[in-house]
Design a protein around this motif. Structure first.
Motif, PDB file in Angstrom:
ATOM      1  N   GLU A  30       0.921  -1.285  -0.201  1.00 29.59           N
ATOM      2  CA  GLU A  30      -0.146  -0.094   0.079  1.00 29.59           C
ATOM      3  C   GLU A  30       0.841   1.227   0.084  1.00 29.59           C
ATOM      4  O   GLU A  30       0.447   2.102  -0.664  1.00 29.59           O
ATOM      5  CB  GLU A  30      -0.863   0.021   1.183  1.00 29.59           C
ATOM      6  N   GLU A  31       1.849   1.185   0.838  1.00 31.94           N
ATOM      7  CA  GLU A  31       2.744   2.401   0.677  1.00 31.94           C
ATOM      8  C   GLU A  31       3.570   2.563  -0.442  1.00 31.94           C
ATOM      9  O   GLU A  31       3.691   3.714  -1.032  1.00 31.94           O
ATOM     10  CB  GLU A  31       3.986   2.237   1.745  1.00 31.94           C
ATOM     11  N   ILE A  36       3.861   5.670  -5.459  1.00 34.71           N
ATOM     12  CA  ILE A  36       3.752   5.926  -6.908  1.00 34.71           C
ATOM     13  C   ILE A  36       2.730   6.967  -7.164  1.00 34.71           C
ATOM     14  O   ILE A  36       2.974   7.586  -8.573  1.00 34.71           O
ATOM     15  CB  ILE A  36       3.229   4.339  -7.739  1.00 34.71           C
ATOM     16  N   GLN A  37       1.349   6.789  -6.661  1.00 35.73           N
ATOM     17  CA  GLN A  37       0.484   7.747  -6.993  1.00 35.73           C
ATOM     18  C   GLN A  37       1.016   9.099  -6.815  1.00 35.73           C
ATOM     19  O   GLN A  37       0.603  10.224  -7.305  1.00 35.73           O
ATOM     20  CB  GLN A  37      -0.592   7.428  -6.132  1.00 35.73           C
ATOM     21  N   GLN A  38       1.608   9.251  -5.740  1.00 33.71           N
ATOM     22  CA  GLN A  38       2.058  10.617  -5.207  1.00 33.71           C
ATOM     23  C   GLN A  38       3.016  11.059  -6.329  1.00 33.71           C
ATOM     24  O   GLN A  38       3.030  12.468  -6.728  1.00 33.71           O
ATOM     25  CB  GLN A  38       2.822  10.772  -3.922  1.00 33.71           C
ATOM     26  N   ASP A  67      -9.280  12.614 -12.683  1.00 33.53           N
ATOM     27  CA  ASP A  67     -10.011  12.345 -11.514  1.00 33.53           C
ATOM     28  C   ASP A  67      -9.168  11.496 -10.785  1.00 33.53           C
ATOM     29  O   ASP A  67      -9.469  11.086  -9.389  1.00 33.53           O
ATOM     30  CB  ASP A  67     -11.356  11.798 -11.848  1.00 33.53           C
ATOM     31  N   LEU A  68      -8.224  10.610 -11.255  1.00 36.65           N
ATOM     32  CA  LEU A  68      -7.179   9.612 -10.521  1.00 36.65           C
ATOM     33  C   LEU A  68      -6.254  10.236  -9.799  1.00 36.65           C
ATOM     34  O   LEU A  68      -5.444   9.731  -8.967  1.00 36.65           O
ATOM     35  CB  LEU A  68      -6.973   8.500 -11.521  1.00 36.65           C
ATOM     36  N   LEU A  69      -6.015  11.647 -10.026  1.00 36.70           N
ATOM     37  CA  LEU A  69      -4.755  12.056  -9.529  1.00 36.70           C
ATOM     38  C   LEU A  69      -5.196  12.689  -7.925  1.00 36.70           C
ATOM     39  O   LEU A  69      -6.224  13.315  -7.728  1.00 36.70           O
ATOM     40  CB  LEU A  69      -4.316  13.203 -10.235  1.00 36.70           C
ATOM     41  N   ARG A  70      -4.241  12.610  -7.033  1.00 38.07           N
ATOM     42  CA  ARG A  70      -4.552  12.965  -5.752  1.00 38.07           C
ATOM     43  C   ARG A  70      -4.576  14.450  -5.787  1.00 38.07           C
ATOM     44  O   ARG A  70      -3.770  15.112  -6.502  1.00 38.07           O
ATOM     45  CB  ARG A  70      -3.379  12.616  -4.869  1.00 38.07           C
ATOM     46  N   LYS A  71      -5.336  15.104  -4.770  1.00 36.13           N
ATOM     47  CA  LYS A  71      -5.495  16.668  -4.640  1.00 36.13           C
ATOM     48  C   LYS A  71      -4.981  16.782  -3.671  1.00 36.13           C
ATOM     49  O   LYS A  71      -4.861  18.028  -3.084  1.00 36.13           O
ATOM     50  CB  LYS A  71      -6.987  16.791  -4.970  1.00 36.13           C
TER      51      LYS A  71
END
Length: 73
Positions: A30-31, A36-38, A67-71
């Motif tokens: 998960e980390e 990767i998302q960050q 919409d999949l990008l973290r805000k």
């Protein structure tokens, strides 16, 4: 820290240390996915709209829906 000899004179270089690899190996799945998302969000936000469009000339199937990008970072 000195760059690896094979990389000398070829532009940007980065050598990963054993400590960095061990730290990464200790992360939970998960980390890793969160990291990767960050990174994807950071890169996206640093690009201009023209750069975002140009990269798809080379990788047309790699579009990330906004919409999949973290805000929250």
């Amino acid at each position: 820290m000195e760059p690896i000899k094979e990389n000398e004179g070829v532009g940007f270089t980065y050598t990963v240390t054993m400590e960095q690899m061990e730290k990464h190996a200790a992360l939970s799945p998960e980390e890793v996915l969160d990291w990767i998302q960050q990174m994807a969000t950071l890169i996206y936000e640093l690009q201009t709209s023209e750069e975002r469009l140009r990269k798809y000339d080379f990788k047309p199937n790699k579009r990330i829906h906004p919409d999949l990008l973290r805000k929250d970072i």
